[in-house]
Design an enzyme around this catalytic site. Structure first.
Site, PDB file in Angstrom:
ATOM      1  N   LYS A  20       0.823  -1.203   0.000  1.00 29.34           N
ATOM      2  CA  LYS A  20       0.000   0.000   0.000  1.00 29.34           C
ATOM      3  C   LYS A  20       0.867   1.267   0.000  1.00 29.34           C
ATOM      4  O   LYS A  20       2.093   1.191   0.160  1.00 29.34           O
ATOM      5  CB  LYS A  20      -0.922  -0.033   1.221  1.00 29.34           C
ATOM      6  CG  LYS A  20      -1.894  -1.214   1.228  1.00 29.34           C
ATOM      7  CD  LYS A  20      -2.854  -1.092   2.402  1.00 29.34           C
ATOM      8  CE  LYS A  20      -3.713  -2.327   2.533  1.00 29.34           C
ATOM      9  NZ  LYS A  20      -4.692  -2.177   3.625  1.00 29.34           N
ATOM     10  N   TYR A  62     -12.456  -2.653  -2.838  1.00 30.24           N
ATOM     11  CA  TYR A  62     -12.999  -2.695  -1.484  1.00 30.24           C
ATOM     12  C   TYR A  62     -14.529  -2.684  -1.501  1.00 30.24           C
ATOM     13  O   TYR A  62     -15.154  -2.083  -0.615  1.00 30.24           O
ATOM     14  CB  TYR A  62     -12.457  -1.525  -0.676  1.00 30.24           C
ATOM     15  CG  TYR A  62     -11.013  -1.699  -0.241  1.00 30.24           C
ATOM     16  CD1 TYR A  62     -10.600  -2.830   0.458  1.00 30.24           C
ATOM     17  CD2 TYR A  62     -10.049  -0.722  -0.519  1.00 30.24           C
ATOM     18  CE1 TYR A  62      -9.282  -3.000   0.864  1.00 30.24           C
ATOM     19  CE2 TYR A  62      -8.725  -0.879  -0.109  1.00 30.24           C
ATOM     20  CZ  TYR A  62      -8.351  -2.021   0.586  1.00 30.24           C
ATOM     21  OH  TYR A  62      -7.047  -2.183   0.997  1.00 30.24           O
ATOM     22  N   PHE A  76     -15.591   3.757   7.726  1.00 26.98           N
ATOM     23  CA  PHE A  76     -14.173   4.042   7.514  1.00 26.98           C
ATOM     24  C   PHE A  76     -13.781   4.103   6.044  1.00 26.98           C
ATOM     25  O   PHE A  76     -12.652   4.447   5.706  1.00 26.98           O
ATOM     26  CB  PHE A  76     -13.292   3.037   8.269  1.00 26.98           C
ATOM     27  CG  PHE A  76     -13.387   1.592   7.793  1.00 26.98           C
ATOM     28  CD1 PHE A  76     -12.714   1.151   6.668  1.00 26.98           C
ATOM     29  CD2 PHE A  76     -14.161   0.679   8.501  1.00 26.98           C
ATOM     30  CE1 PHE A  76     -12.790  -0.176   6.245  1.00 26.98           C
ATOM     31  CE2 PHE A  76     -14.249  -0.649   8.092  1.00 26.98           C
ATOM     32  CZ  PHE A  76     -13.561  -1.074   6.955  1.00 26.98           C
ATOM     33  N   ARG A 125      -1.503 -14.543   4.683  1.00 23.97           N
ATOM     34  CA  ARG A 125      -2.198 -13.776   5.739  1.00 23.97           C
ATOM     35  C   ARG A 125      -1.524 -13.967   7.089  1.00 23.97           C
ATOM     36  O   ARG A 125      -1.470 -13.057   7.904  1.00 23.97           O
ATOM     37  CB  ARG A 125      -3.685 -14.134   5.762  1.00 23.97           C
ATOM     38  CG  ARG A 125      -4.383 -13.503   4.549  1.00 23.97           C
ATOM     39  CD  ARG A 125      -5.851 -13.750   4.507  1.00 23.97           C
ATOM     40  NE  ARG A 125      -6.607 -13.023   5.499  1.00 23.97           N
ATOM     41  CZ  ARG A 125      -7.059 -11.775   5.356  1.00 23.97           C
ATOM     42  NH1 ARG A 125      -6.784 -11.097   4.271  1.00 23.97           N
ATOM     43  NH2 ARG A 125      -7.784 -11.206   6.299  1.00 23.97           N
ATOM     44  N   THR A 182      -5.074  -7.653  11.049  1.00 28.78           N
ATOM     45  CA  THR A 182      -5.327  -6.475  10.207  1.00 28.78           C
ATOM     46  C   THR A 182      -4.707  -5.205  10.783  1.00 28.78           C
ATOM     47  O   THR A 182      -4.089  -4.424  10.061  1.00 28.78           O
ATOM     48  CB  THR A 182      -6.853  -6.263  10.041  1.00 28.78           C
ATOM     49  OG1 THR A 182      -7.404  -7.426   9.425  1.00 28.78           O
ATOM     50  CG2 THR A 182      -7.160  -5.040   9.188  1.00 28.78           C
ATOM     51  N   ARG A 235       3.080  -6.715   9.585  1.00 23.63           N
ATOM     52  CA  ARG A 235       2.400  -5.585  10.235  1.00 23.63           C
ATOM     53  C   ARG A 235       2.868  -5.428  11.684  1.00 23.63           C
ATOM     54  O   ARG A 235       3.002  -4.309  12.183  1.00 23.63           O
ATOM     55  CB  ARG A 235       0.883  -5.794  10.183  1.00 23.63           C
ATOM     56  CG  ARG A 235       0.316  -5.665   8.770  1.00 23.63           C
ATOM     57  CD  ARG A 235      -1.110  -6.152   8.748  1.00 23.63           C
ATOM     58  NE  ARG A 235      -1.768  -5.988   7.464  1.00 23.63           N
ATOM     59  CZ  ARG A 235      -2.800  -6.716   7.079  1.00 23.63           C
ATOM     60  NH1 ARG A 235      -3.278  -7.673   7.860  1.00 23.63           N
ATOM     61  NH2 ARG A 235      -3.360  -6.507   5.904  1.00 23.63           N
ATOM     62  N   ASN A 252      -1.737  -0.231   7.292  1.00 21.29           N
ATOM     63  CA  ASN A 252      -1.221  -1.541   7.684  1.00 21.29           C
ATOM     64  C   ASN A 252      -0.355  -2.161   6.592  1.00 21.29           C
ATOM     65  O   ASN A 252      -0.157  -3.364   6.538  1.00 21.29           O
ATOM     66  CB  ASN A 252      -2.382  -2.469   8.094  1.00 21.29           C
ATOM     67  CG  ASN A 252      -3.357  -2.707   6.960  1.00 21.29           C
ATOM     68  OD1 ASN A 252      -3.204  -2.158   5.862  1.00 21.29           O
ATOM     69  ND2 ASN A 252      -4.348  -3.540   7.193  1.00 21.29           N
ATOM     70  N   HIS A 272      -1.955  -5.528   1.727  1.00 18.69           N
ATOM     71  CA  HIS A 272      -3.243  -6.217   1.587  1.00 18.69           C
ATOM     72  C   HIS A 272      -2.983  -7.590   0.984  1.00 18.69           C
ATOM     73  O   HIS A 272      -2.119  -7.723   0.125  1.00 18.69           O
ATOM     74  CB  HIS A 272      -4.183  -5.435   0.658  1.00 18.69           C
ATOM     75  CG  HIS A 272      -5.364  -6.250   0.218  1.00 18.69           C
ATOM     76  ND1 HIS A 272      -6.507  -6.357   0.991  1.00 18.69           N
ATOM     77  CD2 HIS A 272      -5.559  -7.036  -0.868  1.00 18.69           C
ATOM     78  CE1 HIS A 272      -7.354  -7.165   0.374  1.00 18.69           C
ATOM     79  NE2 HIS A 272      -6.810  -7.598  -0.757  1.00 18.69           N
ATOM     80  N   GLU A 325      -9.870 -10.357  -7.225  1.00 16.70           N
ATOM     81  CA  GLU A 325      -8.912  -9.257  -7.056  1.00 16.70           C
ATOM     82  C   GLU A 325      -7.790  -9.327  -8.087  1.00 16.70           C
ATOM     83  O   GLU A 325      -7.354  -8.301  -8.610  1.00 16.70           O
ATOM     84  CB  GLU A 325      -8.336  -9.285  -5.635  1.00 16.70           C
ATOM     85  CG  GLU A 325      -9.394  -8.980  -4.573  1.00 16.70           C
ATOM     86  CD  GLU A 325      -8.871  -9.150  -3.148  1.00 16.70           C
ATOM     87  OE1 GLU A 325      -7.682  -9.493  -2.966  1.00 16.70           O
ATOM     88  OE2 GLU A 325      -9.657  -8.937  -2.208  1.00 16.70           O
TER      89      GLU A 325
HETATM   90  P1  CMP Z   1      -7.048  -4.696   4.005  1.00 14.74           P
HETATM   91  O1  CMP Z   1      -6.492  -6.042   4.297  1.00 14.74           O
HETATM   92  O2  CMP Z   1      -6.512  -3.970   2.825  1.00 14.74           O
HETATM   93  O3  CMP Z   1      -8.630  -4.782   3.867  1.00 14.74           O
HETATM   94  C1  CMP Z   1      -9.493  -3.728   4.173  1.00 14.74           C
HETATM   95  C2  CMP Z   1      -8.766  -2.584   4.799  1.00 14.74           C
HETATM   96  O4  CMP Z   1      -9.586  -1.653   5.479  1.00 14.74           O
HETATM   97  C3  CMP Z   1      -7.848  -3.117   5.878  1.00 14.74           C
HETATM   98  O5  CMP Z   1      -6.770  -3.785   5.300  1.00 14.74           O
HETATM   99  C4  CMP Z   1      -7.528  -1.878   6.657  1.00 14.74           C
HETATM  100  O6  CMP Z   1      -6.512  -1.116   6.013  1.00 14.74           O
HETATM  101  C5  CMP Z   1      -8.821  -1.112   6.534  1.00 14.74           C
HETATM  102  N1  CMP Z   1      -9.655  -1.228   7.734  1.00 14.74           N
HETATM  103  C6  CMP Z   1     -10.252  -2.321   8.200  1.00 14.74           C
HETATM  104  N2  CMP Z   1     -10.982  -2.011   9.294  1.00 14.74           N
HETATM  105  C7  CMP Z   1     -10.818  -0.692   9.492  1.00 14.74           C
HETATM  106  C8  CMP Z   1     -11.324   0.223  10.444  1.00 14.74           C
HETATM  107  N3  CMP Z   1     -12.156  -0.184  11.402  1.00 14.74           N
HETATM  108  N4  CMP Z   1     -10.936   1.504  10.337  1.00 14.74           N
HETATM  109  C9  CMP Z   1     -10.115   1.889   9.359  1.00 14.74           C
HETATM  110  N5  CMP Z   1      -9.610   1.073   8.391  1.00 14.74           N
HETATM  111  C10 CMP Z   1      -9.961  -0.200   8.477  1.00 14.74           C
END
Ligand code: CMP
Length: 152
Positions: A9, A49, A57, A85, A91, A102, A112, A115, A126
Site C-alpha cells: 500500500k 474494497y 471508515f 495472511r 489487520t 504488520r 497496515n 493487503h 482481485e
Molecule cells: P485490508 O487487508 O486492505 O482490507 C481492508 C482494509 O480496510 C484493511 O486492510 C484496513 O486497512 C482497513 N480497515 C479495516 N478495518 C478498518 C477500520 N475499522 N478503520 C479503518 N480502516 C480499516
C-alpha cells in the site's frame, strides 16, 4: 497451489519498505509471478474494497489507498492464501504479533502496509482487477526441491 493478490500500500511505498516486505515473501519460499506499480483510482478502490464501500471508515480508506502509488503482486505457493495472511499478521498493526510484517512495521489499523486476498474467491476476483492473463510470468521454480517435498 494457490495464488493471492498482494498489494504494497501507499505507506509501504512512501516509507521505503517495499524491499523489506518483498524479501519476507521471497524468504518464505513463495513465488512472485506478476508485479506492477500503479496508482489506484477511486473507481478501482471502490471495486477492490466493494465489501467496505458502505462502512464508515471507507472514505478514509479510499483517500489513503489513492494517496500514492502501490505495488500489486500475484504471489503463488502451497496454501498461499493462509500462508500469506499469517505472514502479514492481524489487520491492525496495533494488534499484529511481532515477527509478522504488520507487527514489525505498522502501528495503525488503516496504514497496515499490505493487503492480501482472504479466500480463493477473493483472490480470483482481485487478481482480475489488477492483472491480465499476459501479465503472469510462468517460470520453472528450480529451487522448489529444496523448499518443499514432492508430496506436499
Ligand atoms: P485490508 O487487508 O486492505 O482490507 C481492508 C482494509 O480496510 C484493511 O486492510 C484496513 O486497512 C482497513 N480497515 C479495516 N478495518 C478498518 C477500520 N475499522 N478503520 C479503518 N480502516 C480499516
Amino acid at each position: 497451489m494457490q495464488r493471492s493478490l498482494v498489494l504494497l500500500k501507499p505507506d509501504a511505498v512512501e516509507r521505503k519498505l517495499m524491499g523489506q516486505i518483498i524479501a519476507r515473501f521471497e524468504a518464505k519460499g513463495l513465488r512472485i509471478v506478476a508485479m506492477k506499480m500503479l496508482r489506484v483510482t477511486p473507481e478501482l478502490a471502490k471495486q477492490h474494497y466493494a465489501e467496505h464501500v458502505e462502512k464508515p471508515f471507507y472514505p478514509g480508506l479510499e483517500a489513503f489507498i489513492i494517496s500514492a502509488p502501490i505495488v500489486a503482486m500475484a504471489v503463488e505457493g502451497l496454501e498461499a492464501i493462509t500462508v500469506i495472511r499469517n505472514l502479514l499478521g492481524a489487520t491492525s498493526g496495533l494488534k499484529a504479533a511481532p515477527g509478522t510484517i504488520r507487527g514489525d512495521f505498522s502501528c495503525s489499523r488503516q496504514m497496515n502496509l499490505v493487503h492480501a486476498s482472504d479466500s480463493e474467491e477473493s483472490a480470483a476476483r482481485e487478481l482480475d482487477l489488477y492483472f491480465e492473463a499476459s501479465d503472469f510470468c510462468d517460470y520453472t521454480p528450480r529451487l522448489t526441491p529444496v523448499i518443499q517435498a514432492d508430496d506436499e
